[in-house]
Scaffold this active site. Sequence first.
Site, PDB file in Angstrom:
ATOM      1  N   SER A 313     -13.136 -48.298  -9.236  1.00  0.00           N
ATOM      2  CA  SER A 313     -12.569 -49.447  -8.542  1.00  0.00           C
ATOM      3  C   SER A 313     -11.572 -50.219  -9.419  1.00  0.00           C
ATOM      4  O   SER A 313     -10.552 -49.679  -9.814  1.00  0.00           O
ATOM      5  CB  SER A 313     -13.706 -50.341  -8.039  1.00  0.00           C
ATOM      6  OG  SER A 313     -13.240 -51.302  -7.133  1.00  0.00           O
ATOM      7  N   ASP A 324       0.268 -45.388 -16.262  1.00  0.00           N
ATOM      8  CA  ASP A 324       1.558 -45.150 -15.618  1.00  0.00           C
ATOM      9  C   ASP A 324       2.692 -45.926 -16.280  1.00  0.00           C
ATOM     10  O   ASP A 324       3.850 -45.494 -16.256  1.00  0.00           O
ATOM     11  CB  ASP A 324       1.485 -45.526 -14.132  1.00  0.00           C
ATOM     12  CG  ASP A 324       0.824 -44.447 -13.286  1.00  0.00           C
ATOM     13  OD1 ASP A 324       0.335 -43.466 -13.871  1.00  0.00           O
ATOM     14  OD2 ASP A 324       0.793 -44.595 -12.051  1.00  0.00           O
ATOM     15  N   LYS A 338     -12.772 -44.547  -6.470  1.00  0.00           N
ATOM     16  CA  LYS A 338     -12.929 -45.523  -5.382  1.00  0.00           C
ATOM     17  C   LYS A 338     -11.636 -46.322  -5.291  1.00  0.00           C
ATOM     18  O   LYS A 338     -11.394 -47.224  -6.080  1.00  0.00           O
ATOM     19  CB  LYS A 338     -14.108 -46.463  -5.608  1.00  0.00           C
ATOM     20  CG  LYS A 338     -14.286 -47.459  -4.455  1.00  0.00           C
ATOM     21  CD  LYS A 338     -15.405 -48.440  -4.709  1.00  0.00           C
ATOM     22  CE  LYS A 338     -15.573 -49.399  -3.529  1.00  0.00           C
ATOM     23  NZ  LYS A 338     -14.432 -50.328  -3.379  1.00  0.00           N
TER      24      LYS A 338
END
Length: 414
Positions: A313, A324, A338
Amino acid sequence: MGFMNKQVFRVGFSLLMAVCLALGTLTQPAVALTGEQKLVSEVWRIVNRTYLDETFNHQNWAAVRQKVLEKPLADSNASYEAIGKMLKSLDDPFTRFLDPEQYRSLQVNTSGELTGVGLQIALNSENGKLEVVAPIAGSPADKAGIRPRDRIVKIEGVSTENLTLDEAATRMRGPSGSLVTLVIERDGEAETEIRLTRDRIALNPVVSDLRVSAEGTPIGYLRLTQFNANASTELAHAISSLEKKGAAAYILDLRNNPGGLLQSGIEIARLWLDSGTIVYTVNRQGIQGSFEAFGPALTNDPLVILVNQGTASASEILAGALQDNGRAQLVGETTFGKGLIQSLFELSDGSGLAVTIAKYETPEHRDINKLGIKPDKVISQPAINREEIGTEADLQYQAAVELLKKNSVVAGKA
């Protein structure tokens, strides 16, 4: 002529009566809904307005409401049961109803402390089984060796097959010092019965320590156990303290961190980034919102993040954002996966409703749900106890130190 007038009068009177009858039909008062039915309608409206899947699991959502309201609801328990069945038709374990007690307990989970065994749990979306996301560090469950992906088969002899998440959590909570027995199922092993003593679970989310590598590099070690309301403030204090002590590189340990508050994950990403997108959110209209970093970061020193199957999560949002943006490298195992966002609504009778309203994507538009995030360096970790975390027995930690050694040389900090 008189005959014609009578005929016109009769036709006109007939039309007038027809109009009056029609108006009477249209203006008849609607049947008043009972309090129980109003609660069902309240839940239906919230889901209708906000739920991520506009097909409502490929069903006529209005017809679902009509079917539920056709049956009399004797009391609040009957309405709660009806709401539960209505939500179950969505086939989304994260969209769920919470009675007033469960709603209060959920609020405690993200802001204070709780008494229980210390497990973060989820329903596996593929097989419906009750699954461990991660044990809370230092909790009875953690000390007993319960691991991420373990399946909870029974609680106090009661099968978990038909229990909701909140029903299972309620059964595991209880007064400090009381006992609870769980039956655990693990891949490749027979079912195991584990007897736990409930305890007060501290929700202090940050552990920090300054360590010196064999080469003499001062490394700030940070372990974040969950994303509660205090997490970003506590982590900021820890980073600032480590900076003053001379930390030249960092390891952020998100292993077995099941997530928590989305906003907390975003705020923590901002502690590490000068600029860049942190996460995209996508609702059912496909509209993408985004959260950005606006700097300055608290430190630009090299950073490695430790992740495993219990990283979920908000932890995945943070790990994906820093990966990224090229701010950190990830070491460990592919994360839990999730990628759905729930919003919590308080209902008119003090109960609550958690609804999946969106999904999130990393800055490079990777969909995390059910896929997780793959680390830059995959390292499998045999089971270790809490005392071995961050030691020579911790292979993932040692791999992170090695990676920092290379990064520090490149940055001229060796």
